[in-house]
Design a protein around this motif. Structure first.
Motif, PDB file in Angstrom:
ATOM      1  N   ARG A 222      19.252  91.330  22.546  1.00 51.20           N
ATOM      2  CA  ARG A 222      20.208  92.430  22.676  1.00 51.20           C
ATOM      3  C   ARG A 222      20.207  93.291  21.411  1.00 51.20           C
ATOM      4  O   ARG A 222      20.295  92.795  20.297  1.00 51.20           O
ATOM      5  CB  ARG A 222      21.619  91.877  22.929  1.00 51.20           C
ATOM      6  CG  ARG A 222      22.648  92.961  23.213  1.00 51.20           C
ATOM      7  CD  ARG A 222      24.010  92.320  23.445  1.00 51.20           C
ATOM      8  NE  ARG A 222      24.002  91.468  24.610  1.00 51.20           N
ATOM      9  CZ  ARG A 222      24.252  91.891  25.846  1.00 51.20           C
ATOM     10  NH1 ARG A 222      24.523  93.168  26.051  1.00 51.20           N
ATOM     11  NH2 ARG A 222      24.241  91.039  26.857  1.00 51.20           N
ATOM     12  N   LYS A 224      21.762  95.762  18.720  1.00 49.75           N
ATOM     13  CA  LYS A 224      23.099  95.986  18.209  1.00 49.75           C
ATOM     14  C   LYS A 224      23.368  97.488  18.121  1.00 49.75           C
ATOM     15  O   LYS A 224      22.679  98.224  17.432  1.00 49.75           O
ATOM     16  CB  LYS A 224      23.242  95.350  16.824  1.00 49.75           C
ATOM     17  CG  LYS A 224      23.180  93.819  16.852  1.00 49.75           C
ATOM     18  CD  LYS A 224      23.380  93.230  15.460  1.00 49.75           C
ATOM     19  CE  LYS A 224      23.337  91.704  15.501  1.00 49.75           C
ATOM     20  NZ  LYS A 224      23.528  91.112  14.163  1.00 49.75           N
ATOM     21  N   SER A 230      27.536 101.792  22.200  1.00 45.88           N
ATOM     22  CA  SER A 230      27.690 100.449  22.752  1.00 45.88           C
ATOM     23  C   SER A 230      28.490 100.473  24.038  1.00 45.88           C
ATOM     24  O   SER A 230      28.161  99.784  25.014  1.00 45.88           O
ATOM     25  CB  SER A 230      28.379  99.539  21.724  1.00 45.88           C
ATOM     26  OG  SER A 230      28.546  98.237  22.246  1.00 45.88           O
ATOM     27  N   GLY A 234      26.737  99.590  27.559  1.00 47.64           N
ATOM     28  CA  GLY A 234      27.246  98.389  28.207  1.00 47.64           C
ATOM     29  C   GLY A 234      27.719  98.637  29.620  1.00 47.64           C
ATOM     30  O   GLY A 234      27.569  97.787  30.506  1.00 47.64           O
ATOM     31  N   ARG A 235      28.315  99.809  29.851  1.00 46.60           N
ATOM     32  CA  ARG A 235      28.807 100.148  31.192  1.00 46.60           C
ATOM     33  C   ARG A 235      27.720 100.764  32.073  1.00 46.60           C
ATOM     34  O   ARG A 235      27.955 100.998  33.262  1.00 46.60           O
ATOM     35  CB  ARG A 235      29.974 101.129  31.082  1.00 46.60           C
ATOM     36  CG  ARG A 235      31.229 100.532  30.456  1.00 46.60           C
ATOM     37  CD  ARG A 235      32.311 101.602  30.333  1.00 46.60           C
ATOM     38  NE  ARG A 235      33.558 101.052  29.813  1.00 46.60           N
ATOM     39  CZ  ARG A 235      34.635 101.797  29.550  1.00 46.60           C
ATOM     40  NH1 ARG A 235      34.600 103.119  29.746  1.00 46.60           N
ATOM     41  NH2 ARG A 235      35.732 101.226  29.094  1.00 46.60           N
ATOM     42  N   ASN A 273      19.058  97.260  27.618  1.00 49.25           N
ATOM     43  CA  ASN A 273      20.234  96.397  27.630  1.00 49.25           C
ATOM     44  C   ASN A 273      20.205  95.461  28.834  1.00 49.25           C
ATOM     45  O   ASN A 273      20.574  94.283  28.738  1.00 49.25           O
ATOM     46  CB  ASN A 273      21.504  97.251  27.659  1.00 49.25           C
ATOM     47  CG  ASN A 273      22.764  96.408  27.569  1.00 49.25           C
ATOM     48  OD1 ASN A 273      23.006  95.750  26.565  1.00 49.25           O
ATOM     49  ND2 ASN A 273      23.568  96.443  28.626  1.00 49.25           N
ATOM     50  N   GLU A 274      19.757  95.987  29.979  1.00 44.69           N
ATOM     51  CA  GLU A 274      19.681  95.151  31.174  1.00 44.69           C
ATOM     52  C   GLU A 274      18.619  94.060  31.029  1.00 44.69           C
ATOM     53  O   GLU A 274      18.724  92.998  31.641  1.00 44.69           O
ATOM     54  CB  GLU A 274      19.403  96.010  32.405  1.00 44.69           C
ATOM     55  CG  GLU A 274      20.587  96.890  32.795  1.00 44.69           C
ATOM     56  CD  GLU A 274      20.337  97.645  34.078  1.00 44.69           C
ATOM     57  OE1 GLU A 274      19.190  97.658  34.550  1.00 44.69           O
ATOM     58  OE2 GLU A 274      21.310  98.213  34.610  1.00 44.69           O
ATOM     59  N   ARG A 277      19.813  90.679  30.175  1.00 48.22           N
ATOM     60  CA  ARG A 277      20.611  89.919  31.140  1.00 48.22           C
ATOM     61  C   ARG A 277      19.810  89.439  32.339  1.00 48.22           C
ATOM     62  O   ARG A 277      20.348  88.743  33.194  1.00 48.22           O
ATOM     63  CB  ARG A 277      21.769  90.789  31.635  1.00 48.22           C
ATOM     64  CG  ARG A 277      22.698  91.302  30.538  1.00 48.22           C
ATOM     65  CD  ARG A 277      24.009  91.799  31.128  1.00 48.22           C
ATOM     66  NE  ARG A 277      23.822  92.867  32.099  1.00 48.22           N
ATOM     67  CZ  ARG A 277      23.916  94.154  31.799  1.00 48.22           C
ATOM     68  NH1 ARG A 277      24.151  94.533  30.552  1.00 48.22           N
ATOM     69  NH2 ARG A 277      23.752  95.065  32.730  1.00 48.22           N
TER      70      ARG A 277
END
Length: 408
Positions: A222, A224, A230, A234-235, A273-274, A277
């Motif tokens: 991830r 920073k 951020s 994130g959304r 970012n994805e 996950r």
């Protein structure tokens, strides 16, 4: 290319090149150009036969000016650094014609035509890493006909007819791919939508696709980020993130058009970012690798795809139905299935390619004589107010001529 050089190129291709001095792009483009005079000595002697074939197959010859507005080629095809550009007296970004497809699509949009078959022949100009910068091309663009399977088969048949006419003493072969089948596999594997899009964009670029698959198997660390970055990342709020990056770039004095755009940067940040996950299950990776390894004679492709889907527990849906309908339409045209190969990994790494891709070649040679495919998203990217179906191909006349000379 230096700003003065394109005018020298055009002077050699336009009747009375000295008349170019002091003229605007529109005035230059109204002068007679070689694409309106197929008997010009700059053309290959096989050009009349090709044009006769195009006419017999219901394609209308269109004149595409040599001097073009550069922005569509730079924005849609991302041809930065390989086309010959200059500026008009009023600062318009211009280029020597690097291809026919985009100008023909723009003309189709402007004329609000329905279904139409456009034929072309003429020189194109771009820097080829393998050498050369001027090439003679001919082809047909089939635009506006929504019968996908029929027009796909017809485009392959058009291309084969050109080579059969001009290279009667050579064995011909073709390889065929289909992006919609790959996308159907991604959907059936139930991957996240953004991952499906990223894999689809990499389809046709083996090295890039391998990297993307590697990222899926081993999620990235991830990154920073602070503050609003951020939050938006994130959304997954792409629009807000794009606006935030654009504002920051303007404040810092960075250009919003030179290099990666704020939208491209924002998209990459959200995708990265994805990556942190998502991890691709081993079974899904093996299924993708099995699919991409399929390369069989076209007549065996339906059974190969059925076998793959059954073994992986996947349904290929409407994409497979279109694949079968296209094969039936090709058989109805009498195309030589024994010379056609299906390669599941064959594609084009551009978003606007939406299905079929194909290449014709002479076995034992190192480059395709014909490249073609379906590009249903291109006209929308160029400003059409509705989706418009389109498929076409181009023949490298220079390579055809060189092969003919080996026989002579």
């Amino acid at each position: 290319m230096h700003a003065d050089q394109p005018s020298l190129q055009i002077e050699a291709l336009v009747e009375g090149g000295s008349r170019l001095k002091g003229k605007s792009a529109d005035e230059v483009n109204r002068l007679p150009v070689i694409s309106s005079t197929p008997t010009n000595t700059l053309y290959s002697p096989i050009a009349p036969a090709i044009l006769g074939l195009f006419a017999s197959r219901g394609a209308e010859l269109i004149d595409v000016p040599i001097l073009q507005t550069a922005d569509p080629f730079l924005d849609v095809e991302e041809r930065h650094g390989c086309i010959f550009t200059t500026e008009s007296e009023i600062g318009e970004n211009l280029c020597l014609r690097p291809g026919f497809t985009i100008p023909i699509c723009l003309d189709h949009i402007k004329s609000r035509a329905t279904a139409r078959r456009y034929a072309y022949i003429g020189e194109v100009f771009w820097q080829n890493r393998q050498g050369g910068s001027e090439f003679l091309e001919a082809g047909i663009e089939d635009i506006g006909d929504a019968e996908v399977a029929t027009t796909d088969a017809r485009s392959i048949g058009d291309a084969y007819a050109v080579l059969e006419l001009t290279l009667p003493q050579f064995d011909l072969a073709a390889v065929i791919g289909d992006k919609t089948i790959f996308e159907a596999v991604l959907t059936a594997l139930d991957l996240p939508i953004r991952w499906q899009k990223r894999l689809a964009r990499a389809f046709g670029a083996p090295t890039h696709l391998e990297v993307v698959l590697g990222d899926l198997v081993k999620p990235m660390q991830r990154r920073k980020l602070g503050g609003a970055l951020s939050l938006f990342v994130g959304r997954g709020e792409l629009e807000c993130l794009t606006d935030h990056i654009a504002t920051a770039m303007e404040l810092a004095g960075f250009s919003l058009v030179a290099g990666r755009t704020p939208h491209e940067i924002a998209t990459r940040l959200i995708e990265s970012n994805e990556l942190t996950r998502v991890s691709l299950p081993k079974a899904a990776l093996e299924a993708l690798e099995d699919f991409l390894s399929i390369r069989v004679p076209l007549e065996q492709a339906p059974d190969a795809l059925r076998g793959f889907a059954s073994a992986a527990g996947l349904a290929l849906g409407p994409a497979f139905d279109t694949f079968l309908a296209r094969a039936d339409a090709m058989a109805a045209q009498g195309l030589p299935f024994g010379r056609l190969t299906y390669d599941a990994a064959l594609g084009r790494p551009h978003d606007y390619y939406t299905g079929l891709v194909f290449e014709f070649y002479v076995p034992g040679t190192d480059r395709a004589l014909v490249t073609g495919g379906r590009y249903d998203q291109l006209l929308t990217l160029l400003g059409a107010d509705r989706p418009i179906a389109a498929v076409g191909f181009s023949v490298e006349i220079d390579r055809v001529v060189r092969l003919r000379e080996t026989i002579a």
